[in-house]
Design an enzyme around this catalytic site. Sequence first.
Site, PDB file in Angstrom:
ATOM      1  N   GLN A 231     -20.565   8.974  10.455  1.00 19.89           N
ATOM      2  CA  GLN A 231     -19.947   7.799   9.833  1.00 19.89           C
ATOM      3  C   GLN A 231     -20.317   7.709   8.352  1.00 19.89           C
ATOM      4  OE1 GLN A 231     -21.651   5.087  12.697  1.00 19.89           O
ATOM      5  NE2 GLN A 231     -19.712   4.847  13.795  1.00 19.89           N
TER       6      GLN A 231
ATOM      7  N   CYS B 281     -19.485  -0.583  13.678  1.00 17.63           N
ATOM      8  CA  CYS B 281     -19.601  -1.763  14.539  1.00 17.63           C
ATOM      9  C   CYS B 281     -20.948  -2.463  14.343  1.00 17.63           C
ATOM     10  CB  CYS B 281     -19.406  -1.378  16.003  1.00 17.63           C
ATOM     11  SG  CYS B 281     -20.572  -0.138  16.603  1.00 17.63           S
TER      12      CYS B 281
ATOM     13  N   GLU C  84     -17.075  -0.782  28.808  1.00 20.49           N
ATOM     14  CA  GLU C  84     -17.665  -0.126  27.643  1.00 20.49           C
ATOM     15  C   GLU C  84     -18.558   1.047  28.029  1.00 20.49           C
ATOM     16  OE1 GLU C  84     -20.619  -1.322  23.911  1.00 20.49           O
ATOM     17  OE2 GLU C  84     -19.566  -2.887  25.019  1.00 20.49           O
TER      18      GLU C  84
ATOM     19  N   ILE D 263     -18.490   2.925  30.800  1.00 21.18           N
ATOM     20  CA  ILE D 263     -17.688   4.041  31.303  1.00 21.18           C
ATOM     21  C   ILE D 263     -16.925   4.715  30.162  1.00 21.18           C
ATOM     22  CG2 ILE D 263     -15.729   4.649  32.756  1.00 21.18           C
ATOM     23  CD1 ILE D 263     -18.230   4.257  34.354  1.00 21.18           C
TER      24      ILE D 263
END
Length: 423
Positions: free
Chosen positions: A123, A50, A195, A197
Amino acid sequence: MSITVLGVNHKSASVALREKIAFSNEIIDKALYSLYQHPLITGCVILSTCNRTEIYLSYEDEADFFRVKQSVENWLGQFHHVDLDVFNNSLYCYEGQKAVEHLMSVACGIDSLIIGESQILGQVKQAYNFAQQNNCLSVQLEKLFQSIFHVAKIVRTETNIGANTASVAYAACLVARDLFSDASELSVMLVGAGETIELISRYLKHHGFKNVIVANRTRDKALKLASIIDAEIISLPDIANRLKEVDIVISSTASPLPIIGKGMVERTLHERNNNPMLFIDLAVPRDVESEISQLENVYLYTVDDLQQTVQNNLEQRIIAANEAEYIIHEQAELYVDWLKTRHAVEYVKQYRQNAQVIKRELELKALKAIKQGANIDDVFFEFSHKLTNKLIHAPTQTLLEAATHECDDCFKILSKGLGLKEL
């Protein structure tokens, strides 16, 4: 041989730009196959998260850097059907040691939005695995990524870059874990489904919290959270009746008014026989009335309480990042030194093969002479004499040529390599 990285990240491009050239797991195989077809490229790895999209490349000749860079930029635009002119000030490209240091910094979490976050290493490993499965790894990239994983381990072991809480969400989970002894026996209520939570739900799962209730205005949005941590879903009006069942409440909604008031908590404490409760309110404006902190056996943390902890720990991580940079620089130099020797490997093989050919030719001549009745001592002397002359001919000529052209550095290197003493 050289290594290059081309890409964008959270510092160079907005999310609107980053998403235009992102690679999902569904298209990564196709992308790697397509990129690997380029005639100059010997290996490729694509990292897409992201916060960044980066392409790591290996190719034979350093002189091809600009051709490779231009070709990959064109490929990137064509693959995503994007005009790369909009990325003029966003794309970065590093070569050689700078590229190696950049990738090491990425894997260690130094180049992350939150310094020292550990998710990026997983990642990077996933990106490496994708390239490996698609047979897109060159010897150079294989060695590079093994070096990267080694460096990341050293940095995590020898610095405190990942030792301290660096996000409010993670800090909230640590407070909950530290206040109560056995996470698996506790019940948690998450209020909201945004987002923050969602991130907390993942941390809760990691830390062993199993009994979770998600309270949200709409059920559909809460379903994703429920799937992450196998939680029960309730509506916001149900909170008052279910509050007595939970030990911890973590809230982050966009409600303009408090959802949980002092009176509600007082009744809940009575129903719970005054057993302790922890409230973590991450909302602005607040979801929980501040007056509940006056109640006995109630612990209330707001976003400001946790933010100070995060800020202090971030400062510690910055110090650790500076320490890590020394390690990264040192390890990158080791890799680049190894890379530089790769181009000489074929020459070394050729030199050794030539020596073997010379030796074999003289052996056959010697064996033929012995079979024809020649004196063995004479044959042996001639063999050793000719072998010595043929093996030292090329180095001798090179020494003389270096001296003739007054190439002192070349002469010194050759002399040292041949084991000669300085005169």
